[in-house]
Design an enzyme around this catalytic site. Structure first.
Site, short mmCIF file in Angstrom:
data_model
loop_
_atom_site.label_atom_id
_atom_site.label_comp_id
_atom_site.label_asym_id
_atom_site.label_seq_id
_atom_site.Cartn_x
_atom_site.Cartn_y
_atom_site.Cartn_z
N HIS A 322 35.77 31.22 39.31
CA HIS A 322 36.93 32.09 39.15
C HIS A 322 37.22 32.43 37.69
O HIS A 322 38.34 32.79 37.33
CB HIS A 322 38.18 31.47 39.77
CG HIS A 322 38.08 31.23 41.25
ND1 HIS A 322 37.65 32.20 42.12
CD2 HIS A 322 38.35 30.14 41.99
CE1 HIS A 322 37.66 31.71 43.35
NE2 HIS A 322 38.08 30.46 43.30
N HIS A 349 43.99 27.79 42.72
CA HIS A 349 42.78 28.59 42.80
C HIS A 349 41.48 27.89 42.43
O HIS A 349 40.49 28.06 43.12
CB HIS A 349 42.94 29.84 41.93
CG HIS A 349 42.05 31.00 42.28
ND1 HIS A 349 41.70 31.32 43.58
CD2 HIS A 349 41.46 31.95 41.49
CE1 HIS A 349 40.94 32.39 43.57
NE2 HIS A 349 40.77 32.80 42.33
N HIS A 351 40.69 24.59 42.14
CA HIS A 351 40.42 23.28 42.72
C HIS A 351 40.00 22.28 41.65
O HIS A 351 39.07 21.50 41.83
CB HIS A 351 39.38 23.35 43.83
CG HIS A 351 39.77 24.25 44.97
ND1 HIS A 351 39.23 24.15 46.21
CD2 HIS A 351 40.67 25.25 45.03
CE1 HIS A 351 39.77 25.08 47.00
NE2 HIS A 351 40.65 25.75 46.30
#
Ligand SMILES: *[C@@H]1O[C@H](CO)[C@@H](O)[C@H](O)[C@H]1NC(C)=O
Ligand SMILES: *[C@@H]1O[C@H](CO)[C@@H](O)[C@H](O)[C@H]1NC(C)=O
Ligand SMILES: *[C@@H]1O[C@H](CO)[C@@H](O)[C@H](O)[C@H]1NC(C)=O
Length: 437
Positions: A322, A349, A351
């Site tokens: 991401h 988002h 983790h």
């Protein structure tokens, strides 16, 4: 072995917070890379409550900005049933009554149950209420305690969870949260991950609702929309973003002057909490842009000295996964949050647990401002706590670190959640629950 590893992680974490030392990795823990399996449909946590048309997936959401209204939501599976909620100060004295509304939706070849939302208004602060629904068929009774009246020195304990999902690890995460008992959950997005299933199997929205009920029916969760809430699937003819999420998880956005449920604010104790929508338009002139600009002017630091901002996609992220996804929103809004002296910016988002050091500095010692944290339901934790005291007086805020344009960061991969509380207007306690390594 386990204990030793945990202590090491704890020591490293505390040092990083207090010394605000150089950026670096603060834990040797690495989460497993392989995805953990979703709990099977017949798992105990997904069990349908007994009784004909029994209310299920019960959850409460703040119904206004000051903690005097609560939205009660639930689903009846068999037939419409009754949308009334009876409530009061004792389980056998539910003398107050509120009428709800219901909705339903289709998603490809799935049809939802009857989704009820009922707003309880004019509640007293810091008061325990019992509430029941399901009249005419199967009545179920729950309770919650309303938040205290907002004010600068009002203690409150927030839990922070994101990306929970419905794996076996999700269940462990939720259990740890329950054992450690916060007053409300700041939920930084990605709820059910139904979209990971074929045809976005919306039955997985139902199982998630039943799974989360054991906490979300008893204390408010402050919802943030993540990418797994989009359910945008033109190949299935599903082109309305957030359709399942929006039907199931209302927010008090109108009370916050917002035109959409995905960006809004609430005031809880000494905190003004702003929820931003990473997957709704935020460019110049868009509704979210206009709302945030006005909203930041409405923050009254005398009443709520803490300004907390939630979003799903982090603006800074040291994880390869991401990478840079939050960048365009950062470009749009970061300066505003710096100028508004936001204290905490929290995201999900990735983790993994990342935090930056203070991103705006004065001559005074900077207090570390956690920037991006991601709970994940994917990893078990062993509770331990670290407490940090931050001086709020220095204008620490989110924003790019002076000079570099890029905040230094410390990384601690995958915490599944942590708590923070504001016992007074100037002290922040962070309690981090450390992972089993
Ligand atoms: C929806 O379609 C899928 C794939 O064709 C099928 O397996 C499933 O049983 C259908 N569900 C319903 C409720 O018709
Ligand atoms: C719903 O339940 C309430 C509480 O028992 C009752 O007063 C009301 O008449 C019911 N409404 C309908 C439409 O049955
Ligand atoms: C989930 O956690 C609860 C509470 O710890 C436990 O009772 C239950 O059996 C667990 N279920 C699964 C499927 O792991």
């Amino acid at each position: 072995m386990l204990g030793g590893r945990r202590c090491l992680g704890l020591a490293a974490f505390v040092a990083a917070l207090f010394l605000v030392a150089d950026a670096g990795v603060t834990s040797r823990y690495r989460r497993k890379l392989e995805a953990t399996a979703d709990m099977p449909l017949d798992a105990d946590v997904f069990r349908v409550p007994p009784g004909y048309n029994a209310p299920q997936q019960v959850h409460i959401t703040l119904g206004d900005q000051d903690g005097t209204a609560m939205i009660v939501s639930w689903v009846t599976p068999n037939e419409l049933g009754n949308s009334t909620v009876m409530y009061g100060g004792a389980p056998d004295k539910l003398e107050l009554r509120a009428e709800g509304v219901h909705t339903r939706y289709d998603y490809f070849n799935y049809t939802s149950g009857f989704i009820h939302h009922c707003v309880l208004r004019n509640l007293k602060h810091s008061t325990k209420y019992y509430y029941a629904m399901g009249f005419g068929h199967t009545v179920r009774t729950f309770w919650f305690t309303t938040p205290p009246k907002p004010g600068p020195d009002v203690p409150y304990k927030f839990g922070l969870i994101g990306d929970l999902g419905q794996t076996f690890d999700s269940n462990i995460t939720l259990s740890h949260y329950e054992q450690n008992g916060g007053d409300a959950v700041l939920y930084v997005g990605d709820l059910s991950y139904a979209d990971n299933h074929p045809l976005h199997d919306n039955n997985r929205w139902d199982t998630w609702g039943r799974f989360a009920e054991r906490s979300a029916a008893y204390q408010p969760w402050i919802w943030t929309a993540g990418n797994h809430e989009l359910d945008f699937a033109p190949e299935l003819g599903e082109t309305t973003p957030f359709k399942p999420f929006a039907h199931r998880y209302p927010t008090p956005h109108r009370a916050a002057g917002s035109t959409e449920p995905f960006w809004y604010s609430v005031r809880l104790a000494s905190a003004h909490v702003i929820v931003l929508a990473s997957y709704s338009a935020y460019g110049k002139y868009t509704p979210q842009w206009a709302w945030l600009q006005a909203e930041l002017r409405r923050v009254d630091r005398k009443v709520t000295p803490w300004l907390v901002v939630l979003m799903h996609s982090p603006w800074y992220n040291s994880n390869g996964y991401h990478y840079m996804e939050g960048e365009t929103m950062r470009v749009q809004f970061e300066r505003w949050l710096v100028d508004a002296r936001a204290d905490l910016v929290l995201a999900g988002h990735v983790h993994a647990y990342d935090r930056s050091r203070a991103t705006r500095r004065s001559g005074r010692p900077a207090s570390a401002t956690p920037r991006s944290t991601s709970g994940t339901g994917r990893t078990p934790t062993t509770p331990g706590t670290a407490t940090r005291t931050a001086q709020r007086s220095s204008p620490t805020a989110s924003g790019s670190q002076t000079g570099t344009g890029c905040p230094r960061r410390t990384t601690t991969p995958t915490r599944d959640f942590f708590f923070f509380s504001f016992p007074t207007a100037t002290i922040l306690h962070l309690s981090l629950l450390l992972l089993r390594g």
